[in-house]
Design an enzyme around this catalytic site. Structure first.
Site, PDB file in Angstrom:
ATOM      1  N   ASP A  67       0.836  -1.193   0.000  1.00 38.93           N
ATOM      2  CA  ASP A  67       0.000   0.000   0.000  1.00 38.93           C
ATOM      3  C   ASP A  67       0.875   1.249   0.000  1.00 38.93           C
ATOM      4  O   ASP A  67       2.017   1.212  -0.462  1.00 38.93           O
ATOM      5  CB  ASP A  67      -0.927  -0.025   1.219  1.00 38.93           C
ATOM      6  CG  ASP A  67      -2.311   0.502   0.895  1.00 38.93           C
ATOM      7  OD1 ASP A  67      -2.421   1.710   0.653  1.00 38.93           O
ATOM      8  OD2 ASP A  67      -3.270  -0.286   0.885  1.00 38.93           O
ATOM      9  N   HIS A 105      -3.860   6.088   3.008  1.00 35.67           N
ATOM     10  CA  HIS A 105      -4.543   4.853   2.674  1.00 35.67           C
ATOM     11  C   HIS A 105      -4.002   3.615   3.374  1.00 35.67           C
ATOM     12  O   HIS A 105      -4.757   2.789   3.886  1.00 35.67           O
ATOM     13  CB  HIS A 105      -4.492   4.664   1.155  1.00 35.67           C
ATOM     14  CG  HIS A 105      -5.292   3.509   0.683  1.00 35.67           C
ATOM     15  ND1 HIS A 105      -4.747   2.275   0.446  1.00 35.67           N
ATOM     16  CD2 HIS A 105      -6.609   3.398   0.411  1.00 35.67           C
ATOM     17  CE1 HIS A 105      -5.698   1.451   0.045  1.00 35.67           C
ATOM     18  NE2 HIS A 105      -6.831   2.103   0.014  1.00 35.67           N
ATOM     19  N   SER A 287     -11.472  -1.195  -1.048  1.00 32.60           N
ATOM     20  CA  SER A 287     -10.158  -1.323  -0.429  1.00 32.60           C
ATOM     21  C   SER A 287     -10.281  -1.380   1.085  1.00 32.60           C
ATOM     22  O   SER A 287      -9.332  -1.740   1.774  1.00 32.60           O
ATOM     23  CB  SER A 287      -9.229  -0.182  -0.839  1.00 32.60           C
ATOM     24  OG  SER A 287      -9.712   1.034  -0.385  1.00 32.60           O
TER      25      SER A 287
END
Length: 457
Positions: A67, A105, A287
């Site tokens: 990520d 994220h 996600s």
């Protein structure tokens, strides 16, 4: 601020991180209110996770998060991140620097997957006393699906031009190989793509993970970002692809795409996670669905360490609650995630992965001799950009030579067919020239709705 203006990193694959837009007002709740976030983690009960904790909490399992980097100093992640690396050339060596188009994220994903919560620091009894800062674990903050699992942070730069100079075609396979070589039993890839195809440079890395018995979980992508159909890496055979659900348990209109590679569906709306620096955010997207399923895979691998990756995936999909059309369908896959059943039900042993095999796919579609090595190639110590060696990818066989003595009638027949194809193509090109298609939107796998910044001390 939206994700729609991201630039495509490469022509072969337009990959972006699932981040999103700051669409809501900033929240300024103090840290003591973090337990209010805990109360909103509805998926823990509705997906059967709290009951699954009676069997396992993921102890002893390493989960790699490929990520944007993970902030291991977040109150809910202290001691959770046990290793990491950067494959972008622009991050920190330990994978804990937040990078890329959506820096938050990776931490959002990590807290949802393996957050342990925290206890709010006690007030100092006197101005000279040092406040008590306990380790991760406690009633406040976010608790992940596998709160006793460990995280390997693998930082990538996706969604905008990489100052480190490495493309997604280089970063993804290197990230997968590093995760496998460093003990990951589960890999979470919450990335989206506008194409169902993937670069050939990815083949050997995903094959390597399959050969080393690692479960790979990927997000399906979101309709709101232009992903009507599932894109790579969620289309790779053997990968457990996760679709998204709304609060009513139905397929999310905004937060889920569709495709035959979908394995299971999990919550994708009104999700909560930690932000770099210690804050919290409400977000949406597949996600966020992916780490829920990755966490369940970690629970299973902790309970049954000897269970193969194929059996883990089979246990998750075979215990899912059927939804949509009877049986497997392109919206829910095998059905809605049921973590309790996945940890408690008797499931017949299956030797093959119900979602396919990248090894079999390579044999058929790359048309090469299946001889990829099971060990990673040794990179040259002078190489500035380590990539997968070409020999690890099966090479296409040379086409057989056509006999020069074909009958004249056959030659003329194919010549006429070729002329017809050329004429048809010319007509189609003229139509396209007059009516050019609209440019597709870039992939999105999540929307960041509101954030609660850390309270200033």
């Amino acid at each position: 601020m939206t994700l729609r203006n991201h630039r495509i990193l490469s022509a072969a694959l337009a990959t972006t991180l699932a981040g999103g837009a700051l669409a809501g007002a900033l929240l300024t709740a103090p840290a003591a209110m973090a337990d209010a976030w805990r109360d909103k983690e509805y998926w823990l009960k509705e997906s059967g996770i709290t009951n699954a904790w009676q069997v396992s909490k993921g102890a002893g399992v390493k989960v790699a998060i490929i990520d944007s980097g993970v902030d291991g100093n977040h109150p809910d992640l202290k001691g959770v991140v046990v290793g990491g690396t950067d494959v972008s050339g622009a991050g920190a060596a330990n994978g804990q620097k937040s990078i890329g188009a959506k820096t938050e994220h990776g931490t959002l994903v990590a807290t949802m997957l393996a957050g342990r919560g925290h206890t709010t620091p006690t007030a100092s009894p006197s101005p000279s006393a040092t406040p008590t800062v306990p380790p991760a674990g406690g009633p406040d903050g976010i608790v992940g699906v596998a709160p006793e699992a460990q995280i390997l942070a693998v930082s990538t730069w996706l969604g905008s031009p990489n100052p480190g100079g490495k493309t997604d075609q280089e970063q993804i396979p290197q990230a997968v190989r590093w995760a496998v070589d460093n003990g990951a039993k589960v890999i979470n890839i919450s990335l989206g793509s506008t194409s169902p195809d993937w670069p050939q440079s990815w083949d050997a890395a995903f094959l390597y993970a399959e050969q080393k018995d690692v479960v790979i979980v990927a997000a399906a992508g979101n309709r709101v970002g232009g992903n009507v159909q599932v894109g790579a890496p969620a289309t790779i055979p053997g990968v457990l692809t996760v679709a998204g659900l709304d609060r009513e348990g139905q397929a999310s209109i905004d937060s889920s795409s569709q495709g035959i590679s979908i394995g299971v569906a999990a919550p994708a709306e009104d999700l909560l996670g930690g932000m770099p620096g210690g804050g919290y955010a409400q977000w949406a997207g597949t996600s966020g669905s992916a780490p829920i399923v990755s966490g369940v895979a970690a629970l299973i691998r902790s309970k049954w360490p000897e269970m193969s990756a194929s059996q883990v995936i089979n246990r998750i999909v075979s215990t899912a609650k059927d939804a949509g059309a009877p049986g497997k369908d392109p919206i829910y896959g095998y059905g809605v995630l049921n973590a309790e059943a996945a940890l408690k039900d008797d499931v017949p042993t299956e030797s093959s992965n119900p979602l396919g095999s990248i090894a079999d796919w390579i044999r058929v579609h790359r048309r090469g001799d299946f001889s990829a090595p099971t060990e990673a190639p040794v990179a040259s110590p002078t190489s500035a950009v380590p990539t997968l060696a070409n020999p690890t990818v099966p090479v296409a066989k040379t086409p057989a030579q056509v006999d020069d003595a074909l009958p004249a009638a056959v030659v003329l027949g194919f010549g006429g067919l070729f002329a017809a194809i050329v004429a048809g193509a010319a007509i189609q090109l003229r139509r396209v020239y007059k009516n050019p298609p609209a440019a597709p939107e870039e992939a999105e796998t999540g929307v960041l709705e509101a954030v609660d910044p850390p309270t200033k001390k």
